[in-house]
Design a protein around this motif. Structure first.
Motif, PDB file in Angstrom:
ATOM      1  N   VAL A  32      12.310   2.156  -3.867  1.00 52.23           N
ATOM      2  CA  VAL A  32      11.457   2.495  -4.707  1.00 52.23           C
ATOM      3  C   VAL A  32       9.979   1.971  -4.576  1.00 52.23           C
ATOM      4  O   VAL A  32       9.694   0.949  -4.580  1.00 52.23           O
ATOM      5  N   LEU A  33       8.853   2.913  -4.480  1.00 51.07           N
ATOM      6  CA  LEU A  33       7.629   2.633  -4.338  1.00 51.07           C
ATOM      7  C   LEU A  33       7.117   2.627  -5.569  1.00 51.07           C
ATOM      8  O   LEU A  33       7.067   3.690  -6.595  1.00 51.07           O
ATOM      9  N   ASN A  34       6.423   1.532  -6.204  1.00 44.82           N
ATOM     10  CA  ASN A  34       5.769   1.636  -7.540  1.00 44.82           C
ATOM     11  C   ASN A  34       4.367   1.231  -7.606  1.00 44.82           C
ATOM     12  O   ASN A  34       3.726   0.378  -6.593  1.00 44.82           O
ATOM     13  N   VAL A  35       3.760   2.189  -8.092  1.00 46.69           N
ATOM     14  CA  VAL A  35       2.341   2.201  -7.943  1.00 46.69           C
ATOM     15  C   VAL A  35       1.679   2.247  -9.350  1.00 46.69           C
ATOM     16  O   VAL A  35       2.186   2.966 -10.313  1.00 46.69           O
ATOM     17  N   SER A  36       0.741   1.247  -9.582  1.00 46.90           N
ATOM     18  CA  SER A  36       0.190   0.906 -11.075  1.00 46.90           C
ATOM     19  C   SER A  36      -1.337   0.474 -10.688  1.00 46.90           C
ATOM     20  O   SER A  36      -1.515  -0.076  -9.764  1.00 46.90           O
ATOM     21  N   ALA A  37      -1.890   1.157 -11.844  1.00 43.19           N
ATOM     22  CA  ALA A  37      -3.429   0.682 -11.916  1.00 43.19           C
ATOM     23  C   ALA A  37      -3.793   0.480 -13.146  1.00 43.19           C
ATOM     24  O   ALA A  37      -3.419   1.181 -13.763  1.00 43.19           O
ATOM     25  N   ASP A  38      -4.829  -0.660 -13.456  1.00 46.13           N
ATOM     26  CA  ASP A  38      -5.356  -0.665 -14.730  1.00 46.13           C
ATOM     27  C   ASP A  38      -6.849  -1.004 -14.382  1.00 46.13           C
ATOM     28  O   ASP A  38      -7.227  -1.660 -13.539  1.00 46.13           O
ATOM     29  N   HIS A  39      -7.723  -0.401 -15.351  1.00 46.06           N
ATOM     30  CA  HIS A  39      -9.083  -0.662 -15.249  1.00 46.06           C
ATOM     31  C   HIS A  39      -9.703  -0.566 -16.715  1.00 46.06           C
ATOM     32  O   HIS A  39      -9.381   0.126 -17.536  1.00 46.06           O
ATOM     33  N   THR A  40     -10.634  -1.304 -16.801  1.00 47.96           N
ATOM     34  CA  THR A  40     -11.242  -1.723 -18.193  1.00 47.96           C
ATOM     35  C   THR A  40     -12.561  -1.444 -17.944  1.00 47.96           C
ATOM     36  O   THR A  40     -13.265  -1.910 -17.248  1.00 47.96           O
ATOM     37  N   GLU A  41     -13.271  -0.492 -18.754  1.00 50.79           N
ATOM     38  CA  GLU A  41     -14.610  -0.398 -18.894  1.00 50.79           C
ATOM     39  C   GLU A  41     -15.224  -1.286 -19.808  1.00 50.79           C
ATOM     40  O   GLU A  41     -15.136  -0.941 -21.087  1.00 50.79           O
ATOM     41  N   GLU A  42     -15.682  -2.460 -19.635  1.00 53.74           N
ATOM     42  CA  GLU A  42     -16.189  -3.193 -20.523  1.00 53.74           C
ATOM     43  C   GLU A  42     -17.319  -2.578 -21.562  1.00 53.74           C
ATOM     44  O   GLU A  42     -17.299  -3.135 -22.653  1.00 53.74           O
ATOM     45  N   ASP A  43     -18.178  -1.696 -20.933  1.00 57.94           N
ATOM     46  CA  ASP A  43     -19.310  -1.476 -21.732  1.00 57.94           C
ATOM     47  C   ASP A  43     -18.633  -0.412 -22.766  1.00 57.94           C
ATOM     48  O   ASP A  43     -19.368  -0.050 -23.704  1.00 57.94           O
ATOM     49  N   ARG A  44     -17.684   0.256 -22.618  1.00 55.56           N
ATOM     50  CA  ARG A  44     -17.260   1.454 -23.536  1.00 55.56           C
ATOM     51  C   ARG A  44     -15.909   0.788 -24.247  1.00 55.56           C
ATOM     52  O   ARG A  44     -15.504   1.641 -24.878  1.00 55.56           O
ATOM     53  N   GLU A  92      -1.945  -1.840  -7.598  1.00 47.65           N
ATOM     54  CA  GLU A  92      -0.904  -2.802  -7.194  1.00 47.65           C
ATOM     55  C   GLU A  92       0.157  -1.655  -6.501  1.00 47.65           C
ATOM     56  O   GLU A  92       0.422  -0.921  -7.404  1.00 47.65           O
ATOM     57  N   LEU A  93       0.651  -2.013  -5.534  1.00 47.09           N
ATOM     58  CA  LEU A  93       1.822  -1.607  -5.067  1.00 47.09           C
ATOM     59  C   LEU A  93       2.977  -2.492  -4.736  1.00 47.09           C
ATOM     60  O   LEU A  93       2.599  -3.532  -4.462  1.00 47.09           O
ATOM     61  N   ALA A  94       3.953  -1.787  -5.172  1.00 39.35           N
ATOM     62  CA  ALA A  94       5.095  -2.706  -4.931  1.00 39.35           C
ATOM     63  C   ALA A  94       6.210  -1.887  -4.235  1.00 39.35           C
ATOM     64  O   ALA A  94       6.544  -0.841  -4.628  1.00 39.35           O
ATOM     65  N   TRP A  95       7.087  -2.532  -3.199  1.00 42.79           N
ATOM     66  CA  TRP A  95       8.497  -1.775  -2.734  1.00 42.79           C
ATOM     67  C   TRP A  95       9.584  -2.481  -3.235  1.00 42.79           C
ATOM     68  O   TRP A  95       9.643  -3.597  -3.139  1.00 42.79           O
ATOM     69  N   ASP A  96      10.608  -1.790  -3.774  1.00 45.95           N
ATOM     70  CA  ASP A  96      11.579  -2.446  -4.404  1.00 45.95           C
ATOM     71  C   ASP A  96      12.855  -1.441  -4.305  1.00 45.95           C
ATOM     72  O   ASP A  96      12.997  -0.479  -4.850  1.00 45.95           O
ATOM     73  N   ASP A  97      13.646  -2.152  -3.314  1.00 48.07           N
ATOM     74  CA  ASP A  97      14.871  -1.115  -3.090  1.00 48.07           C
ATOM     75  C   ASP A  97      14.919   0.355  -2.818  1.00 48.07           C
ATOM     76  O   ASP A  97      15.484   0.911  -3.696  1.00 48.07           O
ATOM     77  N   LYS A 122      -9.681   1.379 -21.803  1.00 52.50           N
ATOM     78  CA  LYS A 122      -8.619   0.797 -20.926  1.00 52.50           C
ATOM     79  C   LYS A 122      -7.788   2.152 -20.184  1.00 52.50           C
ATOM     80  O   LYS A 122      -7.416   2.847 -20.903  1.00 52.50           O
ATOM     81  N   LYS A 123      -8.006   2.101 -18.780  1.00 51.78           N
ATOM     82  CA  LYS A 123      -7.342   3.105 -18.320  1.00 51.78           C
ATOM     83  C   LYS A 123      -6.394   2.618 -17.439  1.00 51.78           C
ATOM     84  O   LYS A 123      -6.470   1.634 -16.631  1.00 51.78           O
ATOM     85  N   THR A 124      -5.167   3.289 -17.509  1.00 53.60           N
ATOM     86  CA  THR A 124      -3.779   2.814 -16.712  1.00 53.60           C
ATOM     87  C   THR A 124      -3.159   3.981 -16.088  1.00 53.60           C
ATOM     88  O   THR A 124      -3.299   5.293 -16.540  1.00 53.60           O
ATOM     89  N   TYR A 125      -2.430   3.609 -15.161  1.00 52.17           N
ATOM     90  CA  TYR A 125      -1.710   4.573 -14.332  1.00 52.17           C
ATOM     91  C   TYR A 125      -0.348   4.052 -13.783  1.00 52.17           C
ATOM     92  O   TYR A 125      -0.676   2.933 -13.293  1.00 52.17           O
ATOM     93  N   HIS A 126       0.806   4.695 -13.744  1.00 56.51           N
ATOM     94  CA  HIS A 126       2.050   4.255 -13.225  1.00 56.51           C
ATOM     95  C   HIS A 126       2.889   5.165 -12.762  1.00 56.51           C
ATOM     96  O   HIS A 126       3.201   6.108 -13.478  1.00 56.51           O
ATOM     97  N   ARG A 127       3.429   4.961 -11.789  1.00 60.05           N
ATOM     98  CA  ARG A 127       4.323   5.834 -11.208  1.00 60.05           C
ATOM     99  C   ARG A 127       5.220   5.432 -10.312  1.00 60.05           C
ATOM    100  O   ARG A 127       5.063   4.428  -9.514  1.00 60.05           O
TER     101      ARG A 127
END
Length: 124
Positions: free
Chosen positions: A61-73, A54-59, A76-81
């Motif tokens: 500032v660019l917000n970058v976030s990502a979430d991924h869940t490996e169901e079989d394992r 997900e990308l969002a622009w706010d005044d 949960k992997k997350t990223y935010h900057r």
């Protein structure tokens, strides 16, 4: 005997070093440069699907976030900057592409813009 050199070595923990103060300062998971009237930001996001990001622009500032869940394992992997830019960006013209684990975001400058902020005189 050689001293440990990794940033997480116990002998370095608690030291007030810039790499510890600023967390991932010097991290190489992104590259940001300016060219021909726009900023170009590339981020390494391996293991994420395009729909996870997900990308969002706010005044300014660019917000970058990502979430991924490996169901079989069960992982949960997350990223935010967050990225702040020194010039006004034409938010309607921001574009992004994700290919082979690399996210590229182009952020064109607003027409006639100069660097934001108040100039600070340098004495000496």
């Amino acid at each position: 005997m050689a001293l440990p050199t990794g940033p997480t070595s116990s002998w370095m923990q608690g030291l007030d070093l810039p790499s510890r103060v600023f967390g991932d300062a010097g991290s190489t998971d992104y590259e940001l440069y300016e060219e021909e009237g726009e900023f170009v930001l590339t981020l390494e996001l391996p293991g994420f699907d395009r729909d996870d990001i997900e990308l969002a622009w706010d005044d300014g500032v660019l917000n970058v976030s990502a979430d991924h869940t490996e169901e079989d394992r069960g992982r949960k992997k997350t990223y935010h900057r967050r990225f702040r830019f020194p010039k006004q960006v034409d938010e309607d013209a921001i574009a992004a592409r994700y290919n082979n684990g690399i996210l590229e975001v182009t952020l064109p400058f607003a027409a006639g813009d100069t660097a934001q902020g108040t100039p600070i005189p340098i004495e000496g």
